[in-house]
Design a protein around this motif. Structure first.
Motif, PDB file in Angstrom:
ATOM      1  N   GLU A  74       0.762  -1.232  -0.067  1.00 16.52           N
ATOM      2  CA  GLU A  74      -0.059  -0.028  -0.070  1.00 16.52           C
ATOM      3  C   GLU A  74       0.927   1.220   0.093  1.00 16.52           C
ATOM      4  O   GLU A  74       1.914   1.103   0.820  1.00 16.52           O
ATOM      5  N   VAL A  75       0.501   2.359  -0.511  1.00 13.39           N
ATOM      6  CA  VAL A  75       1.043   3.573  -0.842  1.00 13.39           C
ATOM      7  C   VAL A  75       0.210   4.807  -0.152  1.00 13.39           C
ATOM      8  O   VAL A  75      -0.889   4.667  -0.714  1.00 13.39           O
ATOM      9  N   VAL A  76       0.745   5.527   0.672  1.00 11.03           N
ATOM     10  CA  VAL A  76      -0.058   6.154   1.558  1.00 11.03           C
ATOM     11  C   VAL A  76       0.596   7.733   1.169  1.00 11.03           C
ATOM     12  O   VAL A  76       1.920   8.037   1.239  1.00 11.03           O
ATOM     13  N   ALA A  77      -0.136   8.674   0.361  1.00  9.84           N
ATOM     14  CA  ALA A  77       0.237   9.524  -0.125  1.00  9.84           C
ATOM     15  C   ALA A  77       0.234  10.967   1.058  1.00  9.84           C
ATOM     16  O   ALA A  77      -1.122  11.373   1.213  1.00  9.84           O
ATOM     17  N   ALA A  78       1.288  10.876   1.573  1.00  8.36           N
ATOM     18  CA  ALA A  78       1.492  12.273   2.785  1.00  8.36           C
ATOM     19  C   ALA A  78       1.747  13.419   2.160  1.00  8.36           C
ATOM     20  O   ALA A  78       3.179  13.431   2.275  1.00  8.36           O
ATOM     21  N   ARG A  79       1.137  14.229   1.627  1.00  2.61           N
ATOM     22  CA  ARG A  79       2.016  15.320   0.563  1.00  2.61           C
ATOM     23  C   ARG A  79       2.493  16.247   1.385  1.00  2.61           C
ATOM     24  O   ARG A  79       1.609  17.214   2.094  1.00  2.61           O
ATOM     25  N   VAL A  80       3.837  16.497   1.295  1.00  2.00           N
ATOM     26  CA  VAL A  80       4.211  17.688   2.051  1.00  2.00           C
ATOM     27  C   VAL A  80       5.025  18.483   0.741  1.00  2.00           C
ATOM     28  O   VAL A  80       5.953  17.953   0.233  1.00  2.00           O
ATOM     29  N   GLN A  81       4.434  19.562   0.605  1.00  2.00           N
ATOM     30  CA  GLN A  81       4.603  20.381  -0.897  1.00  2.00           C
ATOM     31  C   GLN A  81       6.102  20.943  -0.522  1.00  2.00           C
ATOM     32  O   GLN A  81       6.474  21.233   0.535  1.00  2.00           O
TER      33      GLN A  81
END
Length: 249
Positions: A74-81
């Motif tokens: 599983e890939v969790v996209a925890a977006r830190v710009q």
């Protein structure tokens, strides 16, 4: 092909198993140019079942983890710009390692929802991989926070962060090839990457940990500021602390 800058911090930061169980937490740079069968094999061998992707929306490609997703990871996209107005201003003023440490605090503060999502994902069963683009900055400060929650001494957290130095030549070569068009745009302008951002200086992580302590009373305070509740912190400790049972397979 394998992931660059891939490692289990427990292996060197805690070889005697005093604070963190081996295999629960890994870190790396992004896959280059994308994952493939050998990277899936690498992840499976390490027992990794969840990937925490800290890259911003403009950095990630749908195909980056396609084979791993197909393999059930599983890939969790925890977006830190990577940038916003405050971060860009901080980069322009950055000259010292201490400035980079302050920049890391600012990055965490700028992305509370991503920090919350990432820490929650770190409580999942099996091994967890944290990565950003280089596996240095966002990966570095999130890994530091997680290690600090487990009681890993500051000097070992700093040493783990600085180990990325050995991988930087390959990291920068891969990023240059992947982002050639964007780099050409920068070259046409006046932006110069600050020296500390090109390195993994120990002083930056020392400054980061000191600032988290001074501003929030420690890691738990910063995480609470980002919306991470006490139950999530305890769930991570229960899973990852050296005194707990084997990692759930």
């Amino acid at each position: 092909m394998t992931l660059v800058n891939f490692r289990d911090p427990a292996a060197l930061a805690d070889p005697e198993g005093r604070w963190i169980r081996p295999g629960v937490l890994h870190r790396s740079a992004q896959p280059y140019p994308a994952d493939d069968a050998s990277i899936v094999e690498q992840l499976n061998a390490a027992g990794i079942r969840t990937i925490i992707d800290l890259r911003g929306e403009i950095e990630a490609e749908d195909t980056d983890w396609a084979q791993s997703l197909a393999a059930g990871i599983e890939v969790v996209a925890a977006r830190v710009q990577p940038t916003d107005r405050r971060l860009e201003a901080a980069m322009k003023d950055m000259t010292t390692d201490e400035d980079l440490g302050a920049f890391y605090v600012l990055m965490a503060e700028s992305a509370p929802e991503a920090v919350k999502l990432a820490v929650e994902a770190a409580t999942r069963p099996g091994g967890v991989l944290v990565h950003c683009a280089a596996g240095k900055d966002r990966t570095g400060w999130l890994t530091a926070l997680l290690l600090d929650l487990l009681g890993v001494p500051a000097e070992e957290i700093v040493a783990d962060y600085a180990r990325t130095t050995a991988a930087l030549p390959q990291i920068w070569a891969n990023l240059a090839e992947r982002n050639r068009a964007a780099l050409n745009d920068h070259a046409a302008g006046t932006f110069v990457v600050p020296r500390p951002l090109l390195e993994a200086p120990a002083g930056a992580m020392v400054a980061f940990l000191d600032l988290v302590q001074a501003r929030y009373g420690g890691t738990e305070g910063l995480l609470a500021h980002c919306g991470v509740d006490a139950a999530t912190v305890e769930a991570f400790r229960a899973r990852a602390a050296a005194t707990t049972a084997e990692v759930t397979a």
